[in-house]
Design an enzyme around this catalytic site. Structure first.
Site, PDB file in Angstrom:
ATOM      1  N   GLY A  15       0.840  -1.207   0.000  1.00 32.48           N
ATOM      2  CA  GLY A  15       0.000   0.000   0.000  1.00 32.48           C
ATOM      3  C   GLY A  15       0.867   1.246   0.000  1.00 32.48           C
ATOM      4  N   ARG A  76       1.266  -4.962  -5.989  1.00 33.30           N
ATOM      5  CA  ARG A  76       1.421  -6.257  -5.334  1.00 33.30           C
ATOM      6  C   ARG A  76       1.740  -7.255  -6.443  1.00 33.30           C
ATOM      7  NH1 ARG A  76      -2.388  -3.617  -1.588  1.00 33.30           N
ATOM      8  NH2 ARG A  76      -1.279  -3.694   0.385  1.00 33.30           N
ATOM      9  N   ASP A 107       4.996  -5.183   6.004  1.00 38.99           N
ATOM     10  CA  ASP A 107       5.566  -6.489   6.373  1.00 38.99           C
ATOM     11  C   ASP A 107       5.619  -7.482   5.205  1.00 38.99           C
ATOM     12  OD1 ASP A 107       2.831  -6.687   6.428  1.00 38.99           O
ATOM     13  OD2 ASP A 107       2.730  -7.842   8.284  1.00 38.99           O
ATOM     14  N   THR A 130       4.150   2.525   5.652  1.00 36.40           N
ATOM     15  CA  THR A 130       2.772   2.047   5.781  1.00 36.40           C
ATOM     16  C   THR A 130       2.024   2.982   6.720  1.00 36.40           C
ATOM     17  OG1 THR A 130       1.403   0.307   6.781  1.00 36.40           O
ATOM     18  CG2 THR A 130       3.687   0.333   7.444  1.00 36.40           C
ATOM     19  N   ASP A 132      -0.437   2.244   8.513  1.00 42.54           N
ATOM     20  CA  ASP A 132      -1.033   1.532   9.661  1.00 42.54           C
ATOM     21  C   ASP A 132      -0.148   1.475  10.909  1.00 42.54           C
ATOM     22  OD1 ASP A 132      -3.150   1.042   8.061  1.00 42.54           O
ATOM     23  OD2 ASP A 132      -2.758  -1.086   7.752  1.00 42.54           O
ATOM     24  N   ASP A 134       1.990  -0.805  11.672  1.00 40.88           N
ATOM     25  CA  ASP A 134       1.836  -2.166  12.195  1.00 40.88           C
ATOM     26  C   ASP A 134       3.141  -2.954  12.141  1.00 40.88           C
ATOM     27  OD1 ASP A 134       1.913  -2.260   9.467  1.00 40.88           O
ATOM     28  OD2 ASP A 134       0.229  -3.622   9.219  1.00 40.88           O
ATOM     29  N   ARG A 176      -6.126  -2.484   9.105  1.00 41.93           N
ATOM     30  CA  ARG A 176      -6.660  -3.847   8.975  1.00 41.93           C
ATOM     31  C   ARG A 176      -6.241  -4.723  10.147  1.00 41.93           C
ATOM     32  NH1 ARG A 176      -4.507  -5.803   3.631  1.00 41.93           N
ATOM     33  NH2 ARG A 176      -3.264  -3.951   3.921  1.00 41.93           N
TER      34      ARG A 176
END
Ligand code: ATP
Length: 327
Positions: A15, A76, A107, A130, A132, A134, A176
């Protein structure tokens, strides 16, 4: 300067996140400063597979520090999941003599980088790109701060209309697998409830807190929920709230992709610049297959396999703060 690393390629994968361009710029300019030959790879691992690789110089990255998205595009790649695919990709690096790769992504992208290094001995550095946040081993990821600020701006506007109509708004933000955008934007906008994947959502508690606030005539009610909350996101919460408290005027707003776009914040430009610089330093110093992160405002290196495997935990303090400040 290390004798081995002379030609370095940079790519963005997974992303997109605001600040990726600032990171590309920092990697390219630092590499050139140290006399390396620099290359850009288009569309993540797809470009590596399809030989969409081109030389970059200082001018290639001019006037991009303030731009959202990524000039290298991102994608991707299914083929890269296969060993044969990676072999094909590595052949494209080898024919140019590329002996170092900087991967800006999340990741999944780091898992691909780890395979490049373990299977083909190509030194890789990961930069956490990212929204996020995460990834383990860094307090910030490139794009997180901008995404939070975008969410805060949008939620402030929603709060104005919620106030005008005495409505309950359930706002869904991105995340997510991680609730950091929800947590940071929710605290910053004074949300009454913040629902994240890291903490079990107790719908009875949510209903009780709404009823209690109603009794106290607390009129503006805001629930911020991460898209990955195990309870099922904003629509699911709204469905139950409407069933249980039908007299409340309940609305849902899903912020979506606006959180990925826009000009990166100063904070994201700064960490992207620092991380990009340290990616090259790290390659030169022989510190390979690590993610460059920032911990307590210091640059921190975490082996890629640990950055991928370990999970950041959210301290219970954060959730206590939400409860106390929303009372
Ligand atoms: P985001 O956090 O935004 O989702 P990400 O980097 O985690 O970013 P992914 O879609 O998971 O995004 O991964 C990006 C790409 O990395 C994949 O399309 C694939 O090409 C490569 N990749 C991911 N996992 C693996 C794997 N196990 N083996 C090889 N390559 C992988």
């Amino acid at each position: 300067m290390s004798k081995q690393i002379t030609k370095v390629a940079v790519l963005t994968s997974g992303g997109d996140s605001p600040g990726m361009n600032a990171a590309i710029r920092a990697v390219v300019r630092t590499g050139i400063y140290y006399g390396m030959e620099m290359f850009g790879i288009m569309r993540g691992y797809n470009g590596m597979l399809e030989d969409d690789i081109f030389p970059m110089n200082s001018r290639s990255v001019a006037n991009i520090i303030q731009r959202g998205g990524t000039i290298l595009k991102t994608a991707r790649s299914k083929e890269f999941f296969t060993y044969e695919g990676r072999q094909k990709a590595v052949a494209n690096l080898e024919k140019r003599g590329i002996n170092g790769v900087v991967v800006i992504g999340g990741d999944g992208s780091f898992t691909g980088a780890l395979k490049l290094s373990t299977e083909f001995n190509i030194p890789c550095i990961g930069l956490p790109g990212t929204i996020d946040k995460d990834l383990y081993g860094t307090d910030f990821t490139i794009g997180f701060d901008t995404a939070v600020n975008t969410a805060v701006e949008a939620i402030d506007k929603i709060r104005d209309t919620a106030d005008a109509h005495d409505r309950l708004f359930i706002v869904e933000v991105m995340g997510r697998h991680a609730g950091y955008i929800a947590l940071h934007s929710g605290i910053s906008t004074g949300a009454e409830n913040i629902l994240i994947p890291e903490a079990e959502t107790n719908i009875e508690e949510v209903i009780a807190s709404l009823s209690e606030k109603e009794k106290r005539k607390k009129l503006v009610n805001l629930i911020v929920v991460a898209e990955g909350d195990e309870f099922g996101g904003a629509n699911q919460i709204a469905k139950i709230v409407k069933e249980r408290l039908p007299h409340l005027d309940t609305r849902v707003s899903i912020l979506g992709h606006i959180q990925r776009g826009g000009s990166p914040s100063a904070m994201d430009r700064l960490i992207a610049s620092r991380m990009g610089y340290h990616a090259i330093e790290s390659l030169m110093e022989g510190r390979h297959n690590v993610m460059v992160g920032v911990l307590n405002n210091e640059i921190a290196y975490t082996p890629l396999e640990i950055a991928i495997r370990e999970k950041q935990s959210i301290s219970s303090d954060w959730l206590r703060i939400v409860k106390i400040l929303a009372s």
